[in-house]
Design a protein around this motif. Structure first.
Motif, PDB file in Angstrom:
ATOM      1  N   ALA A  58       0.851  -1.187   0.000  1.00 16.15           N
ATOM      2  CA  ALA A  58       0.000   0.000   0.000  1.00 16.15           C
ATOM      3  C   ALA A  58       0.886   1.236   0.000  1.00 16.15           C
ATOM      4  CB  ALA A  58      -0.918   0.010   1.218  1.00 16.15           C
ATOM      5  N   CYS A  59       0.355   2.334  -0.493  1.00 16.21           N
ATOM      6  CA  CYS A  59       1.065   3.609  -0.473  1.00 16.21           C
ATOM      7  C   CYS A  59       0.230   4.633   0.286  1.00 16.21           C
ATOM      8  CB  CYS A  59       1.329   4.115  -1.895  1.00 16.21           C
ATOM      9  SG  CYS A  59       2.788   3.402  -2.664  1.00 16.21           S
ATOM     10  N   ARG A  60       0.882   5.351   1.176  1.00 19.88           N
ATOM     11  CA  ARG A  60       0.185   6.325   2.025  1.00 19.88           C
ATOM     12  C   ARG A  60       0.737   7.721   1.765  1.00 19.88           C
ATOM     13  NH1 ARG A  60      -0.250   4.155   7.793  1.00 19.88           N
ATOM     14  NH2 ARG A  60      -1.530   2.732   6.543  1.00 19.88           N
ATOM     15  N   ILE A  61      -0.156   8.673   1.551  1.00 19.72           N
ATOM     16  CA  ILE A  61       0.248  10.047   1.270  1.00 19.72           C
ATOM     17  C   ILE A  61       0.699  10.736   2.557  1.00 19.72           C
ATOM     18  CG2 ILE A  61      -0.548  12.311   0.489  1.00 19.72           C
ATOM     19  CD1 ILE A  61      -2.497  10.912  -1.362  1.00 19.72           C
ATOM     20  N   ASP A  62       1.844  11.403   2.473  1.00 19.21           N
ATOM     21  CA  ASP A  62       2.303  12.277   3.555  1.00 19.21           C
ATOM     22  C   ASP A  62       2.047  13.709   3.092  1.00 19.21           C
ATOM     23  OD1 ASP A  62       3.762  13.912   5.324  1.00 19.21           O
ATOM     24  OD2 ASP A  62       5.218  12.315   5.718  1.00 19.21           O
ATOM     25  N   GLU A  63       0.997  14.317   3.637  1.00 17.26           N
ATOM     26  CA  GLU A  63       0.597  15.644   3.176  1.00 17.26           C
ATOM     27  C   GLU A  63       1.686  16.677   3.457  1.00 17.26           C
ATOM     28  OE1 GLU A  63      -3.042  18.898   3.706  1.00 17.26           O
ATOM     29  OE2 GLU A  63      -2.902  17.151   5.035  1.00 17.26           O
ATOM     30  N   ALA A  64       2.384  16.519   4.576  1.00 17.37           N
ATOM     31  CA  ALA A  64       3.400  17.504   4.952  1.00 17.37           C
ATOM     32  C   ALA A  64       4.564  17.538   3.970  1.00 17.37           C
ATOM     33  CB  ALA A  64       3.907  17.212   6.357  1.00 17.37           C
ATOM     34  N   LEU A  65       4.865  16.407   3.352  1.00 16.58           N
ATOM     35  CA  LEU A  65       5.980  16.341   2.414  1.00 16.58           C
ATOM     36  C   LEU A  65       5.535  16.508   0.961  1.00 16.58           C
ATOM     37  CD1 LEU A  65       8.128  13.455   3.953  1.00 16.58           C
ATOM     38  CD2 LEU A  65       8.485  15.921   4.124  1.00 16.58           C
ATOM     39  N   SER A  66       4.239  16.543   0.728  1.00 18.00           N
ATOM     40  CA  SER A  66       3.732  16.805  -0.618  1.00 18.00           C
ATOM     41  C   SER A  66       3.883  18.301  -0.900  1.00 18.00           C
ATOM     42  CB  SER A  66       2.267  16.382  -0.734  1.00 18.00           C
ATOM     43  OG  SER A  66       2.119  15.003  -0.430  1.00 18.00           O
ATOM     44  N   ASP A  67       3.802  18.658  -2.177  1.00 16.89           N
ATOM     45  CA  ASP A  67       4.021  20.055  -2.543  1.00 16.89           C
ATOM     46  C   ASP A  67       2.890  20.567  -3.416  1.00 16.89           C
ATOM     47  OD1 ASP A  67       5.783  22.272  -2.177  1.00 16.89           O
ATOM     48  OD2 ASP A  67       6.318  22.134  -4.287  1.00 16.89           O
ATOM     49  N   LYS A  68       2.463  21.774  -3.104  1.00 15.04           N
ATOM     50  CA  LYS A  68       1.331  22.452  -3.743  1.00 15.04           C
ATOM     51  C   LYS A  68       0.037  21.740  -3.346  1.00 15.04           C
ATOM     52  CE  LYS A  68       3.813  24.532  -7.612  1.00 15.04           C
ATOM     53  NZ  LYS A  68       3.632  25.907  -7.120  1.00 15.04           N
TER      54      LYS A  68
END
Length: 638
Positions: A58-68
């Motif tokens: 599974a892949c989990r989004i890290d909002e803090a490290l995402s951009d824009k």
């Protein structure tokens, strides 16, 4: 090392303990019968990656490290690329147009962290471990390619042969060619044979429908105008690269019926065959006659069926010189004297008429042209509007050294900087040497330009410093395209440096800095991305450990939708794209029924953890509700 090899030997011996002597002999005979041409490595004797379907990824989004802000068209995935590729095979199978990778070169200097315990130079399994490592990843990458997709792999000269054989094994029938790329200039670190390697290779493997874009032809040589055909044309060499022993049918006297002038053939580069394909006439069967085309007795009237030259002259495809030297030798002695003085038609230093040539006397009393007939190439008759890409990548500093000629287009070469450009680019963006051995942006940009259209997906699963991402950003800024990138990188953390995170601090950081840069040369670059981390889940634990947010990310990617953040407070999440509507139902909510009324079912995809419980509330409303877990597992294990 010795202990490890002994352990492997013991393991191998145990495999055959229960076999009888006859069975062992039969097994050996079978191995001898089934030997094949190709690459062999010790797959059974090395510690290999877990099986593709050993567990779920599974892949989990890290909002803090995402951009824009979301939605995010681009992805940066942190994790072992074997795991990332398994997830991508579930979500992006058959949709990636271009994969570029710059894998570890297996130098034995611990320049990569995967299986680094095997990377000691004294380890006899070092090559096999490297091959197995790449084989498992390349077979997964193959499944991601679109039907017109391409895989480009950088490699040095030391490992090219092994890697090419491996790729033939992993991607059978897909080899196209390779690029030769100048990595540097003036290298002085010579090897034992006193040779300095200044080149690397890019191996090209592709699906059957793939073609490079090519380069638009300049047409600068089409300087003549034909009023009759209303088309531009140019003149080019009519000869073929065969000598008179290789193409006897090309050794003849070409005749201009308008001026009664004959042109001898260059014995090293003869005229084109005067006979249409399929003609059974052979000039060698008539050794007593000097062949002449078109024949003297056919210049007035209809051209014989077997005379292609006469037909080409009538069609205007062959033209003769307007102003040239013409000589007539009245006697054989005059002709021989001219030969001795090199005063006959010449091709550089080669005499077109010489003493020992067949039928020398034919040229006595004839008007002999010293010019060269030429072929007329009309612009409208070009087979392609573009020039194929050359396999030679020209350095930026050497663009003025490209050879010119009738069949060479100076614009048909990829042009790239050297490794120094890659190093300088990283230093400019980070203010330090944050990553070593970065490829130049120009190299990857030009390969991606040739390999993709404006809406295609580009993947690099050895992303390193994210040069490929910058290449995509630059192309989109240049042509207004919407290419998307997927960058996969590991943390490369070690026991000595457990906090190291290459993906977070270099791969993703480079894209962040480009997005935020106030440098004029990066002003038009922009690419928001979702930052994801891979994690493993045992199949038996999926019902408990697979989070809705992880399932939502996988479903969005499967349906080619940009990723968004999952709202865990909502009973159901909705993502409406331009042509697709995606719903994930976490629990029943009457509002879902209202929303479903009157919806177009054609591109509506509804997923639920317990589809049956939702369906009973629909009161006959015909909606295809799919189970989340079973759908993902089926796609994962395809």
């Amino acid at each position: 090392m010795e202990r490890k090899d002994k352990g492997k030997a013991s393991h191998m011996a145990g495999k055959y303990d229960d076999l009888s002597h006859a069975q062992l002999v039969e097994l050996l005979e079978k191995r001898d019968r089934t030997k094949k041409l190709g690459l062999v490595w010790e797959r059974d004797e090395i510690e290999a990656d877990a099986a593709v379907d050993a567990n779920f990824i599974a892949c989990r989004i890290d909002e803090a490290l995402s951009d824009k802000p979301a939605p995010w068209d681009n992805l940066v995935i942190e994790g072992d690329n074997f795991d990332a590729l398994r997830w991508l095979r579930m979500t992006h199978a058959g949709r990636v147009k271009c994969i570029y990778i710059d894998p570890p070169y297996n130098t034995g200097n611990k320049d990569w962290v995967y299986n680094d315990s095997y990377m000691d130079k004294e380890d006899r399994f070092r090559q096999s471990t490297w091959l197995e490592f790449l084989y498992r990843r390349l077979t997964l990458a193959r499944d991601l390619l679109a039907e017109d997709g391409v895989l480009l792999v950088s490699i040095n000269d030391d490992q090219r042969a092994l890697l090419e054989l491996l790729m033939d094994e992993a991607l059978p029938g897909m080899r196209v060619a390779s690029f030769a790329w100048r990595t540097r200039t003036g290298g002085n670190d010579a090897k034992g044979a006193f040779i300095s390697e200044n080149h690397e290779h890019v191996l090209i493997y592709a699906k059957s429908a793939f073609q490079f874009g090519g380069y638009e032809k300049t047409y600068e040589k089409y300087i003549y105008w034909d009023d009759t055909k209303r088309d531009h044309y140019r003149l080019s060499d009519i000869s073929q690269p065969k000598d008179m022993t290789e193409r006897i049918n090309g050794f003849y006297a070409m005749y201009d019926p308008e001026t009664d002038t004959y042109y001898p053939s260059n014995p090293q580069r003869v005229w084109p065959s005067p006979f249409p394909k399929g003609s059974k006439y052979d000039a060698a069967q008539h050794p007593d006659v000097m062949p002449v085309f078109p024949p003297d007795d056919a210049t007035k009237g209809k051209v014989p069926a077997k005379d292609q030259i006469g037909r080409w002259i009538k069609q205007g495809h062959i033209v003769f010189p307007d102003e040239q030297r013409v000589e007539v030798f009245d006697t054989l002695e005059e002709l021989r004297t001219a030969i001795d003085n090199a005063d006959v038609p010449m091709a550089r230093r080669t005499r077109k008429i010489w003493h020992e040539m067949p039928h020398l006397e034919f040229w006595v009393g004839k008007r002999i042209g010293y010019g060269i007939p030429q072929w007329v190439r009309y612009k409208r008759e070009l087979k392609n509007s573009t020039q194929p890409v050359s396999s030679w990548i020209t350095p930026l500093a050497e663009t003025d050294t490209l050879p010119d000629g009738d069949d060479v287009d100076l614009n048909a070469h990829l042009v790239s900087g050297t490794n120094q450009e890659g190093t300088t680019e990283v230093q400019d963006i980070f203010g330090s040497k944050a990553f070593t051995y970065a490829k130049p942006v120009s190299l990857i940009r030009e390969m991606v330009r040739q390999s993709t259209g404006p809406d295609d997906i580009v993947l690099d699963f050895f992303a390193g410093s994210a040069t490929a991402a910058q290449a995509v950003m630059e192309l989109n800024a240049e042509d207004g395209g919407n290419r998307r990138f997927i960058m996969v990188s590991s943390t490369e953390a070690t026991e000595d440096d457990p906090d190291k995170n290459l993906c977070r601090d270099v791969t993703a950081e480079r894209i962040r800095r480009l997005n935020a840069s106030d440098d004029a040369k990066y002003a038009d670059l922009a690419a928001g991305f979702a930052y994801l981390r891979t994690h493993e889940i045992a199949f038996e634990d999926l019902d408990y450990d697979l989070q809705p947010a992880d399932a939502w990310a996988a479903l969005e990617a499967m349906h080619d939708l940009p990723l968004t953040l999952y709202d865990g407070q909502a009973a159901w999440n909705l993502h409406e794209g331009e042509t697709t509507a995606l719903v994930l139902v976490d629990r029943f909510d009457p509002g879902l029924l209202q929303w479903l009324k009157g919806r177009d079912r054609q591109n509506l995809f509804v997923y639920a953890w317990a589809p049956g419980q939702i369906a009973q509330h629909l009161d006959g409303t015909h909606v295809d509700i799919r189970p989340v877990r079973d759908t993902l597992v089926k796609r994962f294990q395809q």
